[in-house]
Each structure stands twice: as C-alpha cells, then as structure tokens.
Design a protein around this motif. Structure first.
Motif, PDB file in Angstrom:
ATOM      1  N   PRO A   1     -58.224 -81.025 -48.105  1.00 12.97           N
ATOM      2  CA  PRO A   1     -59.063 -81.313 -46.939  1.00 12.97           C
ATOM      3  C   PRO A   1     -59.936 -80.149 -46.484  1.00 12.97           C
ATOM      4  O   PRO A   1     -61.001 -80.383 -45.895  1.00 12.97           O
ATOM      5  N   SER A   2     -59.519 -78.930 -46.747  1.00 13.38           N
ATOM      6  CA  SER A   2     -60.342 -77.804 -46.296  1.00 13.38           C
ATOM      7  C   SER A   2     -61.699 -77.767 -46.990  1.00 13.38           C
ATOM      8  O   SER A   2     -62.632 -77.114 -46.512  1.00 13.38           O
ATOM      9  N   ALA A   3     -61.835 -78.474 -48.113  1.00 12.03           N
ATOM     10  CA  ALA A   3     -63.104 -78.496 -48.857  1.00 12.03           C
ATOM     11  C   ALA A   3     -63.994 -79.666 -48.456  1.00 12.03           C
ATOM     12  O   ALA A   3     -65.123 -79.775 -48.928  1.00 12.03           O
ATOM     13  N   VAL A   4     -63.485 -80.528 -47.582  1.00  5.00           N
ATOM     14  CA  VAL A   4     -64.193 -81.773 -47.273  1.00  5.00           C
ATOM     15  C   VAL A   4     -65.286 -81.569 -46.233  1.00  5.00           C
ATOM     16  O   VAL A   4     -65.064 -80.972 -45.175  1.00  5.00           O
ATOM     17  N   VAL A   5     -66.472 -82.071 -46.548  1.00  3.70           N
ATOM     18  CA  VAL A   5     -67.543 -82.235 -45.567  1.00  3.70           C
ATOM     19  C   VAL A   5     -67.994 -83.682 -45.692  1.00  3.70           C
ATOM     20  O   VAL A   5     -68.439 -84.118 -46.763  1.00  3.70           O
ATOM     21  N   PHE A   6     -67.844 -84.452 -44.624  1.00  5.03           N
ATOM     22  CA  PHE A   6     -68.189 -85.864 -44.683  1.00  5.03           C
ATOM     23  C   PHE A   6     -69.701 -86.052 -44.763  1.00  5.03           C
ATOM     24  O   PHE A   6     -70.461 -85.297 -44.138  1.00  5.03           O
ATOM     25  N   PRO A   7     -70.172 -87.018 -45.533  1.00  5.03           N
ATOM     26  CA  PRO A   7     -71.614 -87.247 -45.686  1.00  5.03           C
ATOM     27  C   PRO A   7     -72.289 -87.432 -44.328  1.00  5.03           C
ATOM     28  O   PRO A   7     -71.885 -88.279 -43.536  1.00  5.03           O
ATOM     29  N   ASP A   8     -73.272 -86.593 -44.048  1.00  4.21           N
ATOM     30  CA  ASP A   8     -73.996 -86.618 -42.780  1.00  4.21           C
ATOM     31  C   ASP A   8     -73.092 -86.327 -41.581  1.00  4.21           C
ATOM     32  O   ASP A   8     -73.473 -86.601 -40.431  1.00  4.21           O
ATOM     33  N   GLY A   9     -71.912 -85.763 -41.833  1.00 10.40           N
ATOM     34  CA  GLY A   9     -70.978 -85.460 -40.758  1.00 10.40           C
ATOM     35  C   GLY A   9     -70.542 -84.002 -40.802  1.00 10.40           C
ATOM     36  O   GLY A   9     -71.256 -83.135 -41.295  1.00 10.40           O
ATOM     37  N   GLU A  10     -69.336 -83.743 -40.296  1.00  8.69           N
ATOM     38  CA  GLU A  10     -68.837 -82.381 -40.267  1.00  8.69           C
ATOM     39  C   GLU A  10     -67.728 -82.174 -41.292  1.00  8.69           C
ATOM     40  O   GLU A  10     -67.185 -83.134 -41.860  1.00  8.69           O
ATOM     41  N   GLY A  11     -67.383 -80.924 -41.514  1.00  3.65           N
ATOM     42  CA  GLY A  11     -66.291 -80.595 -42.414  1.00  3.65           C
ATOM     43  C   GLY A  11     -64.987 -80.494 -41.642  1.00  3.65           C
ATOM     44  O   GLY A  11     -64.975 -80.172 -40.449  1.00  3.65           O
ATOM     45  N   LEU A  12     -63.874 -80.759 -42.319  1.00  2.00           N
ATOM     46  CA  LEU A  12     -62.584 -80.671 -41.650  1.00  2.00           C
ATOM     47  C   LEU A  12     -62.251 -79.231 -41.269  1.00  2.00           C
ATOM     48  O   LEU A  12     -61.596 -78.994 -40.245  1.00  2.00           O
ATOM     49  N   ALA A  13     -62.680 -78.271 -42.046  1.00  2.63           N
ATOM     50  CA  ALA A  13     -62.455 -76.867 -41.683  1.00  2.63           C
ATOM     51  C   ALA A  13     -63.205 -76.516 -40.403  1.00  2.63           C
ATOM     52  O   ALA A  13     -62.678 -75.818 -39.528  1.00  2.63           O
ATOM     53  N   GLY A  14     -64.426 -77.024 -40.293  1.00  2.99           N
ATOM     54  CA  GLY A  14     -65.196 -76.801 -39.075  1.00  2.99           C
ATOM     55  C   GLY A  14     -64.565 -77.478 -37.876  1.00  2.99           C
ATOM     56  O   GLY A  14     -64.562 -76.944 -36.762  1.00  2.99           O
ATOM     57  N   MET A  15     -64.028 -78.672 -38.101  1.00  2.98           N
ATOM     58  CA  MET A  15     -63.333 -79.392 -37.031  1.00  2.98           C
ATOM     59  C   MET A  15     -62.154 -78.583 -36.530  1.00  2.98           C
ATOM     60  O   MET A  15     -61.938 -78.433 -35.324  1.00  2.98           O
ATOM     61  N   GLN A  16     -61.354 -78.042 -37.466  1.00  3.44           N
ATOM     62  CA  GLN A  16     -60.197 -77.258 -37.046  1.00  3.44           C
ATOM     63  C   GLN A  16     -60.627 -76.034 -36.249  1.00  3.44           C
ATOM     64  O   GLN A  16     -60.023 -75.713 -35.214  1.00  3.44           O
ATOM     65  N   ALA A  17     -61.665 -75.379 -36.688  1.00  2.00           N
ATOM     66  CA  ALA A  17     -62.125 -74.172 -36.009  1.00  2.00           C
ATOM     67  C   ALA A  17     -62.544 -74.463 -34.578  1.00  2.00           C
ATOM     68  O   ALA A  17     -62.163 -73.726 -33.646  1.00  2.00           O
ATOM     69  N   ARG A  18     -63.278 -75.543 -34.367  1.00  2.21           N
ATOM     70  CA  ARG A  18     -63.741 -75.825 -32.992  1.00  2.21           C
ATOM     71  C   ARG A  18     -62.601 -76.343 -32.129  1.00  2.21           C
ATOM     72  O   ARG A  18     -62.542 -76.094 -30.925  1.00  2.21           O
ATOM     73  N   ALA A  19     -61.637 -77.072 -32.718  1.00  2.00           N
ATOM     74  CA  ALA A  19     -60.508 -77.584 -31.940  1.00  2.00           C
ATOM     75  C   ALA A  19     -59.576 -76.449 -31.511  1.00  2.00           C
ATOM     76  O   ALA A  19     -59.153 -76.386 -30.347  1.00  2.00           O
ATOM     77  N   VAL A  20     -59.250 -75.554 -32.438  1.00  2.00           N
ATOM     78  CA  VAL A  20     -58.379 -74.427 -32.104  1.00  2.00           C
ATOM     79  C   VAL A  20     -59.059 -73.523 -31.080  1.00  2.00           C
ATOM     80  O   VAL A  20     -58.422 -73.042 -30.131  1.00  2.00           O
TER      81      VAL A  20
END
Length: 235
Positions: free
Chosen positions: A110-129
C-alpha cells in the motif's frame, strides 16, 4: 501526554452496498449506524472527554453528533482526518475494483499506491498523523496531560494512524482490522505512543478514565514514557 480514542464512523449506506464511497458527498449512516452512534454515548458515559475532532464527511459528523450533544462539545472538523481521496475509484463497485491490477498493490504494497486522479496512501498517512499530533499538542496544552479526546475518522485512515503508533510500516496496515463504530486507543507520551486497544467494539472502558491526583491541588503529571517491565500493570 493525552489519550486518543480513535472512533470509526458507524455503518453507512455505502458500507452495505459494496461501493467504495470515498469522498462522495451525502453518504449517511444507515439505521444500524445510527444505533451504533447512540451506543457510543452509553459506552463512553463514564469517560471524561475534553474534545471531539471529526472528519468532515457526513457519516463521521453524524456519528459524533449524539456524543457531542450530550457532552456539550462542538466537534472540531479536521480535513486531515478525511477519507482517502480514491480519485476515479470513488463510487466504483468493490467487486469490479478487485479486478484492477492496482488492487493487488493496495493489498500487498500500500505504501506504493497512488489512486488514479486521487491521493497516495503514504500521503494519506502523513496528513492523518500530522493532524492527530497537532490536535494532541493543542489539547494537552489546554486540558492537561491526562486529557482524553475522540477523533472520528475512516477505516484506512485509522489503520494508518495505528500503524504509525505501532511503529510498523504502512505496508503492514492491511493486517489491522477496524470495524464500524469500533474504538482504538492510543496514549501519546513525551517520547512515544502506547497502543491500548484496537478494534474494540464492546469492551469495558473504565481503564480510560484518567487517575485522580494523589493529593488535592497536586499538579497533574504526564503519563510516563516508560514501558512496564514484564507486561501490563494489570497483570
């Protein structure tokens, strides 16, 4: 310094439809979800709650509304706790998305995932934490080191915050289960967090009540950053 109750929103209409709701506007709790939100008020009745923070999504606002009303608190809306931006996957049926090549990456890396036209899961974790840590500091400064607070968010977001607290890589976060209206508990200290509960859907919450000062008027002490040798003090 403070104790965070991570609350996943109650069951929504999307949860039972097999659709990836993401940030689709207007996704609300279903009847079961409203029942779950009401039971959270009962479960946390004995726990002093200093603040409530919520994702801006409707289903999270609806989940914390009964608790906020009873406690006389105004939920703070935090964009950093919003649902993952799944981009073009938003609104798709899970049975169809499971056939996409990216699905396997979501599951295994999942750390490598960036959803098409969306955000990456790594970026999501960074902003949530970052959001959790920011509110933790503010709440500790205003209410003291033993303050208990609630943050209502979404499954993947909560799992990512728990992974950070557990010092485990984001690629392991799919091993964490977070059901609707479950609570997970993280106590933040000066040097590290302690994870007290994960995916608790009905356990006793008496341990979440902060200890009273030993002497009247004594200054409140922050929770120790030291782990108990040999295990829990309740052993």
């Amino acid at each position: 310094m403070t104790t965070l109750i991570l609350l996943r929103h109650g069951r929504s209409t999307a949860n039972v439809s097999g659709v990836l709701a993401g940030r689709t506007p207007g996704v609300e709790l279903d009847d079961k979800g409203r029942e779950q939100a009401a039971k959270i008020v009962e479960r946390l009745d004995t726990v002093p709650i200093s603040a409530i923070v919520s994702s801006p999504m409707t289903r999270c606002r609806q989940t914390v509304a009964p608790l906020a009303a009873v406690r006389g608190l105004e939920p703070v809306i935090e964009d950093g706790l919003s649902e993952v931006d799944y981009g073009s996957w938003t609104g798709g049926e899970l049975k169809d998305l499971a056939k996409e090549p990216l699905w396997k990456v979501v599951q295994a890396h999942p750390s490598a995932v960036v959803f098409p036209d969306g955000e990456g899961l790594a970026g999501m974790q960074a902003r949530a934490v970052a959001a959790v840590r920011r509110h933790e500091r503010l709440i500790a400064a205003e209410f003291g080191p033993n303050a208990v607070w609630v943050a209502c968010s979404h499954g993947d977001v909560i799992k990512s915050v728990l992974a950070d607290a557990l010092a485990t890589h984001l690629d392991n976060f799919q091993r964490i289960v977070v059901d609707t209206c479950s609570i997970s508990v993280v106590s933040y200290t000066e040097t590290r967090p302690f994870v007290g509960r994960v995916n608790d859907v009905g356990g006793d919450v008496a341990a979440l009540v902060p200890p009273k000062p030993k002497e009247e008027g004594a200054q409140e002490q922050a929770q120790s950053s030291e782990a108990v040798v040999g295990g829990s003090t309740n052993a």
